[in-house]
Design a protein around this motif. Structure first.
Motif, short mmCIF file in Angstrom:
data_model
loop_
_atom_site.label_atom_id
_atom_site.label_comp_id
_atom_site.label_asym_id
_atom_site.label_seq_id
_atom_site.Cartn_x
_atom_site.Cartn_y
_atom_site.Cartn_z
N TYR A 97 0.83 -1.20 0.00
CA TYR A 97 0.00 0.00 0.00
C TYR A 97 0.86 1.25 0.00
O TYR A 97 1.97 1.25 0.52
N VAL A 98 0.33 2.31 -0.58
CA VAL A 98 0.95 3.62 -0.43
C VAL A 98 -0.21 4.60 -0.18
O VAL A 98 -1.32 4.38 -0.63
N ARG A 99 0.09 5.64 0.61
CA ARG A 99 -0.98 6.59 0.93
C ARG A 99 -0.87 7.83 0.06
O ARG A 99 0.21 8.39 -0.10
N GLN A 100 -2.00 8.25 -0.46
CA GLN A 100 -2.07 9.51 -1.20
C GLN A 100 -2.65 10.56 -0.23
O GLN A 100 -3.80 10.43 0.19
N PRO A 101 -1.86 11.58 0.13
CA PRO A 101 -2.32 12.50 1.16
C PRO A 101 -3.52 13.34 0.75
O PRO A 101 -4.33 13.72 1.57
N GLU A 102 -3.65 13.61 -0.54
CA GLU A 102 -4.73 14.47 -1.02
C GLU A 102 -5.17 13.91 -2.36
O GLU A 102 -4.32 13.55 -3.18
N ALA A 103 -6.48 13.85 -2.59
CA ALA A 103 -6.97 13.26 -3.84
C ALA A 103 -6.84 14.27 -4.98
O ALA A 103 -7.78 14.94 -5.36
N LEU A 104 -5.63 14.35 -5.52
CA LEU A 104 -5.35 15.34 -6.56
C LEU A 104 -5.56 14.79 -7.97
O LEU A 104 -5.23 15.44 -8.94
#
Ligand code: UTP
Length: 272
Positions: A97-104
């Motif tokens: 998994y990797v986290r995307q901090p903001e749904a850009l």
């Protein structure tokens, strides 16, 4: 060999509020199994061995779901419910998994997968587009990628022209049965879509695509769009579309979501 897949699941799911505030749409149940489980099964059936799921705050249910649950396993075994315990078995594939901090945007979500992808070609599966063809489409796309060594993306005719503004839309020339050489690709065209061929959420891409995703280039909806990267790619090399023959269901849309439930309820052999 295409053995890696990226599944972006870090969007806000605004079309599915209020439930998506707490339940990721990627985890919406389809006859008791989350949508994302069907997607992982599809990837595995097509030969994928390594999966990266892009997640975000509020999506921990995804990590919990694909993890082991030893206490629950022991509880079910102690109760003699080994048949129920079998349902806890998860697909035989390595998931990270990797986290995307903001749904850009999808382009940005994909950019986060670059260290995972390295130099390898990979499949990209959007977990809100479900196909019911036992991975036939994805397998065909991977085979086509091996031949052309260029991006191969899933495309489909959308009969109702007014709906095209919700999709990536291509213009191209058919080259063989089911394959189109793409000449233009536009994300969510407001008017005058270049054709009625829309992009469906399956892609097989070379690692070179990352050079065309620009963090500072906002496209439709103010998001960093994969479609824009593919349009830029077209300036240097070929891009192919594969006609998806399978029925596809966009579970963000209630009518598709319900139709998919019905499909699994009514198919021969029942729910599996
Ligand atoms: P969608 O546009 O269908 O999902 O993106 P969304 O943005 O969550 O939903 P709406 O449009 O607000 O209703 C397709 C897939 O890409 C992921 C989403 O989670 C979805 O599975 N995505 C989208 C990301 O991972 N990151 C993003 O920044 C955007």
């Amino acid at each position: 060999m295409v053995v890696k897949a990226v599944i972006p699941a870090a969007g806000y799911g605004t079309r599915n509020l209020p439930v998506s505030k707490a339940v990721p749409k990627e985890m919406f149940p389809i006859c008791g199994k989350p949508a994302l489980h069907y997607i992982v099964d599809e990837a595995v059936a097509a030969g994928i061995r390594e999966i990266l799921i892009v997640v975000s705050r509020g999506k921990n249910a995804i990590l919990d779901y694909f993890d082991r649950a030893p206490e629950l396993e022991q509880h079910l075994q102690a109760q003699g419910k080994s048949d129920v315990a079998e349902q806890l078995a998860m697909p035989d594939v390595h998931i990270q998994y990797v986290r995307q901090p903001e749904a850009l945007g999808l382009g940005m979500a994909l950019k986060l997968a670059q260290p995972f992808v390295g130099q390898d070609p990979f499949a990209l599966l959007l977990p809100d587009d479900l196909l019911t063809d036992n991975a036939v489409t994805l397998k065909r796309m991977i085979r086509a990628f091996k031949v052309y060594r260029r991006p191969v993306i899933g495309i489909k005719t959308v009969e109702d022209e007014t709906l095209l503004r919700n999709y990536g839309v291509i213009r191209g020339t058919p080259i063989t049965t089911g394959m189109t050489r793409i000449e233009e690709i536009v994300e969510k065209p407001v008017d005058k879509p270049p054709s009625n061929m829309a992009v469906i959420g399956r892609y097989v891409l070379p690692a070179e695509i990352f050079a065309f995703i620009h963090k500072d280039k906002r496209g439709a909806g103010g998001e960093i769009q994969l479609t824009d990267a593919l349009q830029e790619w077209l300036e240097t090399a070929e891009l192919y579309g594969m006609n998806i023959k399978s029925p596809s269901y966009d579970i963000s849309k209630m009518e598709d979501y319900l139709a998919l439930q019905n499909y699994y309820l009514n198919r021969e052999g029942g729910i599996r």
